[in-house]
Design an enzyme around this catalytic site. Structure first.
Site, PDB file in Angstrom:
ATOM      1  N   LEU A  65       0.831  -1.203   0.000  1.00  0.00           N
ATOM      2  CA  LEU A  65       0.000   0.000   0.000  1.00  0.00           C
ATOM      3  C   LEU A  65       0.871   1.260   0.000  1.00  0.00           C
ATOM      4  O   LEU A  65       2.062   1.182   0.264  1.00  0.00           O
ATOM      5  CB  LEU A  65      -0.914  -0.018   1.228  1.00  0.00           C
ATOM      6  CG  LEU A  65      -1.823  -1.252   1.351  1.00  0.00           C
ATOM      7  CD1 LEU A  65      -2.649  -1.191   2.631  1.00  0.00           C
ATOM      8  CD2 LEU A  65      -2.732  -1.380   0.136  1.00  0.00           C
ATOM      9  N   PRO A  66       0.243   2.422  -0.280  1.00  0.00           N
ATOM     10  CA  PRO A  66       1.075   3.623  -0.423  1.00  0.00           C
ATOM     11  C   PRO A  66       1.830   4.057   0.841  1.00  0.00           C
ATOM     12  O   PRO A  66       3.026   4.298   0.785  1.00  0.00           O
ATOM     13  CB  PRO A  66       0.060   4.698  -0.848  1.00  0.00           C
ATOM     14  CG  PRO A  66      -1.070   3.945  -1.465  1.00  0.00           C
ATOM     15  CD  PRO A  66      -1.145   2.645  -0.714  1.00  0.00           C
ATOM     16  N   THR A  96       6.327   0.891   1.923  1.00  0.00           N
ATOM     17  CA  THR A  96       7.324   1.696   2.634  1.00  0.00           C
ATOM     18  C   THR A  96       6.566   2.628   3.575  1.00  0.00           C
ATOM     19  O   THR A  96       5.825   3.505   3.117  1.00  0.00           O
ATOM     20  CB  THR A  96       8.161   2.537   1.645  1.00  0.00           C
ATOM     21  OG1 THR A  96       8.785   1.653   0.720  1.00  0.00           O
ATOM     22  CG2 THR A  96       9.223   3.326   2.385  1.00  0.00           C
ATOM     23  N   LYS A 171      15.256   0.971   4.537  1.00  0.00           N
ATOM     24  CA  LYS A 171      14.637   1.410   3.270  1.00  0.00           C
ATOM     25  C   LYS A 171      14.630   2.942   3.158  1.00  0.00           C
ATOM     26  O   LYS A 171      14.929   3.495   2.099  1.00  0.00           O
ATOM     27  CB  LYS A 171      13.209   0.843   3.210  1.00  0.00           C
ATOM     28  CG  LYS A 171      12.322   1.412   2.130  1.00  0.00           C
ATOM     29  CD  LYS A 171      12.761   1.035   0.742  1.00  0.00           C
ATOM     30  CE  LYS A 171      11.929   1.792  -0.281  1.00  0.00           C
ATOM     31  NZ  LYS A 171      12.389   1.615  -1.636  1.00  0.00           N
ATOM     32  N   LYS A 246       6.934  11.387   0.317  1.00  0.00           N
ATOM     33  CA  LYS A 246       6.531  10.655   1.529  1.00  0.00           C
ATOM     34  C   LYS A 246       7.757  10.020   2.198  1.00  0.00           C
ATOM     35  O   LYS A 246       7.961  10.143   3.411  1.00  0.00           O
ATOM     36  CB  LYS A 246       5.520   9.578   1.149  1.00  0.00           C
ATOM     37  CG  LYS A 246       5.143   8.660   2.298  1.00  0.00           C
ATOM     38  CD  LYS A 246       4.721   7.268   1.847  1.00  0.00           C
ATOM     39  CE  LYS A 246       5.727   6.531   1.044  1.00  0.00           C
ATOM     40  NZ  LYS A 246       5.609   5.089   0.979  1.00  0.00           N
TER      41      LYS A 246
END
Ligand code: NAD
Length: 298
Positions: A65-66, A96, A171, A246
């Site tokens: 998912l975003p 992420t 990440k 983001k």
């Protein structure tokens, strides 16, 4: 063969689920966008009418998912799916998100006796399509051992970064570096072009010299230099500027929390935020090139 649930079939999740299907696994899929479901149905996926449906009778549940809010809402929200997941189901979130969000969801899963991993990926859409992603995993070694074979279907490098949330920390460090490399590469290419160089010739020189980096190797930001990359397709597809903003926000939060200095990351974030506001939010992140050659958004 494993029966999986897969939630979130966007630029990354779609091809990842497709690779699991091609490897012969049974995959129950769900996305809020019906068109994403149609693509996977054509490859033999079982389409579901809700996220909850995709969790029923599966051995492994994967979400892609975003951002943090989507993951927390999916698992822990008012109609969250966590209470409906069997204790024997292995849950792998590949989105992420903030390390603190990953830890929160993982702890709630653990309380219910469910093993959960954070397994964000690197390698872009090309890596998702080709099954060559890098998985950066946070969670227990036992959980990773259970996930290994499936992750190998979708990727070729699998790292265990540490406990729950550690995959997300690694990440966001990587993506902060990527943003700096991409912006720096775009800046250098435009400097060369403004001084009369052919961007393809300059790219090859820098690729083989001390400025060589991932952008020059496989993701050149200058239009027309490299076939197939977003820069040669009007910056469509790939990794959205909004998603890079983001991730840079997550990096800044992590830096503030621990008092780390991140001047390059901070500058890259400001460049990307302004670039998003200029209309490039839904374009690939290599479109940062337009900041330097002043190309308007289309
Ligand atoms: P995307 O926006 O293309 O896909 C996200 C999908 O999730 C969409 O199809 C959306 O409809 C779906 N979705 C959102 N909420 C949902 C819900 N509650 N239930 C079901 N589906 C829902 O994003 P993406 O590019 O696939 O990225 C996914 C994640 O992977 C992000 O966290 C991103 O930062 C990360 N990532 C992306 C790339 C890349 O190159 N695109 C590379 C590495 C990591």
């Amino acid at each position: 063969m494993t029966t999986l649930g897969f939630i979130g079939l966007g630029n990354m999740g779609g091809p990842m689920a497709a690779n699991l299907l091609k490897a012969g696994h049974t995959v129950k899929v769900f996305d809020l966008v019906p068109a994403a479901l149609d693509n996977l149905a054509g490859l033999g996926a079982i389409t579901c009418g809700s996220a909850l449906d995709a969790t029923v009778n599966v051995d492994v549940l994967i979400s892609m998912l975003p951002a943090s809010v989507h993951v927390e809402t999916l698992y822990l929200g008012e109609r969250g799916i966590l209470p409906h997941i069997k204790g024997s189901t292995l849950v792998i979130d590949c989105s992420t998100i903030a390390p603190s969000s990953a830890q929160k969801v993982s702890a709630a899963a653990h309380e219910r006796g469910i093993t959960m991993l954070d397994a964000p990926v690197s390698g872009g859409v090309g890596g998702a399509v080709g099954g060559t992603l890098t998985f950066i995993v946070g969670g227990t070694s036992e959980g990773l051992a259970r996930a290994q074979t499936l992750l190998e279907v979708m990727g070729e490098n699998i790292f265990h970064a540490g406990a729950a949330g550690a995959g997300q920390v690694a990440k966001i460090c990587n993506n902060m570096l990527l943003s700096v490399l991409m912006a720096g590469t775009a800046e250098a290419l435009q400097l060369g072009v403004d001084n009369g160089l052919d961007p393809a010739v300059l790219s090859e020189i820098m690729r083989k010299s001390s400025g060589g980096n991932w952008a020059l190797e496989v993701y050149n930001p200058y239009p027309g230099v490299m076939p197939g990359v977003p820069a040669s397709k009007e910056y469509e597809g790939g990794f959205l500027v909004d998603l890079m903003i983001k991730d840079l926000g997550l990096a800044m939060e992590a830096a503030l929390e621990k008092g780390a200095a991140t001047p390059m990351g901070s500058l890259a974030r400001n460049l990307y935020v302004n670039h998003g506001k200029a209309g490039f939010g839904r374009k690939d992140f290599s479109s940062i090139q337009a900041v330097f050659n002043k190309k308007p958004a289309e």
